[in-house]
Enzyme design. Structure first.
Site, mmCIF file in Angstrom:
data_model
loop_
_atom_site.group_PDB
_atom_site.id
_atom_site.type_symbol
_atom_site.label_atom_id
_atom_site.label_comp_id
_atom_site.label_asym_id
_atom_site.label_seq_id
_atom_site.Cartn_x
_atom_site.Cartn_y
_atom_site.Cartn_z
ATOM 1 N N HIS A 67 0.825 -1.214 0.000
ATOM 2 C CA HIS A 67 0.000 0.000 0.000
ATOM 3 C C HIS A 67 0.857 1.260 0.000
ATOM 4 O O HIS A 67 0.353 2.330 0.291
ATOM 5 C CB HIS A 67 -0.903 0.014 1.244
ATOM 6 N N HIS A 68 2.156 1.130 -0.315
ATOM 7 C CA HIS A 68 2.999 2.336 -0.241
ATOM 8 C C HIS A 68 2.560 3.353 -1.289
ATOM 9 O O HIS A 68 2.799 4.545 -1.130
ATOM 10 C CB HIS A 68 4.488 1.995 -0.377
ATOM 11 N N LYS A 73 -2.334 -2.612 -7.934
ATOM 12 C CA LYS A 73 -2.556 -2.925 -9.350
ATOM 13 C C LYS A 73 -2.026 -4.307 -9.652
ATOM 14 O O LYS A 73 -0.918 -4.662 -9.243
ATOM 15 C CB LYS A 73 -1.797 -1.885 -10.198
ATOM 16 N N LYS A 97 7.672 -4.564 -9.906
ATOM 17 C CA LYS A 97 7.531 -4.203 -11.322
ATOM 18 C C LYS A 97 7.107 -2.745 -11.477
ATOM 19 O O LYS A 97 7.682 -1.995 -12.260
ATOM 20 C CB LYS A 97 6.443 -5.121 -11.895
ATOM 21 N N LYS A 109 -2.728 -8.696 -6.884
ATOM 22 C CA LYS A 109 -3.010 -9.774 -7.834
ATOM 23 C C LYS A 109 -4.256 -10.509 -7.371
ATOM 24 O O LYS A 109 -4.554 -10.547 -6.174
ATOM 25 C CB LYS A 109 -1.840 -10.768 -7.884
ATOM 26 N N SER A 365 -1.482 -0.202 -18.690
ATOM 27 C CA SER A 365 -2.640 -0.145 -17.781
ATOM 28 C C SER A 365 -2.671 1.199 -17.059
ATOM 29 O O SER A 365 -3.731 1.775 -16.810
ATOM 30 C CB SER A 365 -2.563 -1.263 -16.739
#
Ligand code: NAD
Length: 474
Positions: A67-68, A73, A97, A109, A365
């Site tokens: 949550h930084h 995503k 990534k 994910k 994205s």
């Protein structure tokens, strides 16, 4: 919420091991490193879906690794291999990534444990919609919270079911379309998302191959043209990767699917193979190629570049020694086990790591998420303006030089950028820039043995600084 301790399983452990190998080269306190490594929130759900006359209990997950930065995503995977450990590992990879390609998201994910081949499209839609409403109930989806995307076994179709379900549950959310990416264009998707991961893989490998001295070290010449390529998995990522390599003049010598592999040293045409697969149900027995019913054999055939683009752990200690490629481009997430990684490194193989190489999907994205939030298509404001500027420039050049630009040249120069041009160029710039950052660390940092460690160092440095500057809530 999760009750199982899945942290002993190997894929997640292998990600953690890679993290620790790199962490030694960073300056952060143990506490910050532990916080970067930890999975912040894990949702494990079971829900009933009526399939025919029966009720089936479906197992599914969503993991928010970090949550930084928000939103989290990461894709949603439909596969029988899905379990908590796998989703945790994949979510962690997403965090690293995003940091590497400077996309301001935390990693996430999702996964549903199903065999997609066993369900009709209508049943898959019911499962996807129910999963989405479960995510909504638990606050695990939303434009500023957590934004899924396609992954193994899912595509734009599933994303359109997700955005429709979310929008119907939150009709007042003007940014509802930004709750998911990889959507069809008609649902707010961005042009270029479908091929983004494969194109990013191509840009990344092309960049790695552009350094003459690096190529000489592994016995290859610089450039893509003429290189022999094998691609495993002809899905979204694998197909587009193969296509871009083929278009750039590489020779596609091998293709591998779940039911076998084909090999032809004179080169395969990926579209013709796809047409053959559509007609016969398999890539096997493609004219002129050698067919192998064991897909694993295809990985071991002679080639310069091997691109695994299917699932994790396909190269392990049992087959790593027999791999003949000089470069492995990890298009899939986690295709090498840690042991395979070590064996390949001792053989002098260049491994371009997943946390960098398949980041094209999340990069585009990000562009799609921005488009959904801004409610305007890329290029809409500047296309005509650019065309008019270029026209004036050509007119001035023609009148001062008294020479005419040809019709073809005029047409090429006058074209203002479309959405697809901007997306592809943003992706190319991102992949080139990130590779150079990783390579610089690899070359400069003493004791860094491979590009994967360099990529992890790059990610940890950025996330560590974010945590330090964020401050930890007292
Ligand atoms: P996909 O479902 O579109 O395609 C996967 C393909 O692999 C299918 O054609 C399947 O039949 C094939 N396959 C399955 N088992 C195989 C085996 N043993 N040998 C050879 N082929 C096999 O999935 P995708 O979206 O292309 O994802 C592939 C990989 O790329 C996954 O690891 C995924 O996490 C990763 N990835 C995907 C994206 C994305 O944007 N879709 C982004 C980043 C990473």
């Amino acid at each position: 919420m999760a009750t199982e301790n899945a942290e002993n399983n190997s894929f997640f452990l292998s990600v953690q091991r890679n993290f620790e190998k790199a962490a030694r080269h960073t300056i952060f306190d143990r506490g910050i490193l532990d916080q970067i490594k930890a999975c912040n929130s894990i949702l494990r759900i079971k829900f009933p879906v009526k399939i025919g006359e029966d009720v089936e209990v479906i197992e599914a997950y969503r993991v928010q690794h970090s949550h930084h930065k928000l939103p989290c995503k990461g894709g949603i995977r439909f596969s029988m291999e899905v379990d908590q450990e796998e989703v945790m590992a994949l979510a962690a990879l997403m965090t690293y990534k995003c940091a590497i390609v400077n996309v301001p998201f935390g990693g996430g994910k999702g996964g549903i444990k199903i065999d997609t081949k066993k369900y009709t499209v209508f049943e898959l839609e019911k499962i996807t919609r129910r999963y989405t409403s479960e995510l909504c109930k638990k606050n695990f989806i939303g434009p500023g919270i957590d934004v899924p995307a396609p992954d193994y076994g899912t595509s734009a179709r599933e994303m359109s079911w997700i955005v429709d379900t979310y929008s119907s549950l939150f009709p007042n959310d003007i940014n509802a379309q930004a709750c998911v990416t990889g959507k069809p264009i008609s649902q707010g998707g961005v042009r270029g998302r479908t091929e983004a991961t494969g194109l990013g893989v191509f840009f990344g490998v092309r960049e790695a191959c552009s350094f003459k001295e690096d190529m000489e070290k592994i016995g290859l010449t610089a450039g893509i043209s003429g290189k022999r390529i094998i691609v495993q998995g002809l899905g979204n990522v694998g197909y587009h990767t193969a296509k871009y390599f083929q278009d750039a003049g590489a020779t596609l010598v091998g293709l591998i699917e779940f039911d076998g592999a084909i090999y032809d040293e004179n080169g395969l045409d990926v579209d013709a193979v796809q047409a053959h697969r559509k007609a016969t149900g398999s890539i096997l027995n493609y004219a002129g190629a050698v067919s192998m019913s064991d897909p694993a054999q295809g990985l071991e055939k002679p080639c310069d570049i091997l691109i695994p683009a299917a699932l994790e752990s396909v190269i392990d200690k049992n087959n790593a020694e027999r791999i003949q490629a000089r470069i492995i481009g990890e298009a899939a997430n986690g295709p090498l086990t840690s042991e395979a990684d070590e064996i390949l490194q001792s053989k002098g193989v260049m491994v371009i790591p997943d946390i960098y190489l398949n980041a094209g999907g999340v990069t585009v994205s990000y562009f799609e998420w921005l488009k959904s939030l801004s409610h305007v298509r890329y290029g809409r404001l500047e296309k005509r303006f650019s065309e008019n500027m270029y026209k004036e420039l050509i007119d001035i050049i023609e009148s001062t030089t008294e020479k005419q630009v040809s019709k073809l040249e005029r047409k090429m120069i006058l074209r203002g950028p479309d959405e697809i041009d901007l997306v592809h160029s943003g992706l190319e710039d991102t992949m080139i820039g990130a590779y150079r950052e990783i390579r610089d660390i690899y070359m400069a940092e003493p004791g860094v043995e491979d590009l994967r460690t360099a990529a992890f160092i790059c990610a940890i440095n950025k996330i560590g600084v974010a945590y330090q500057e964020l401050g930890i809530f007292p």
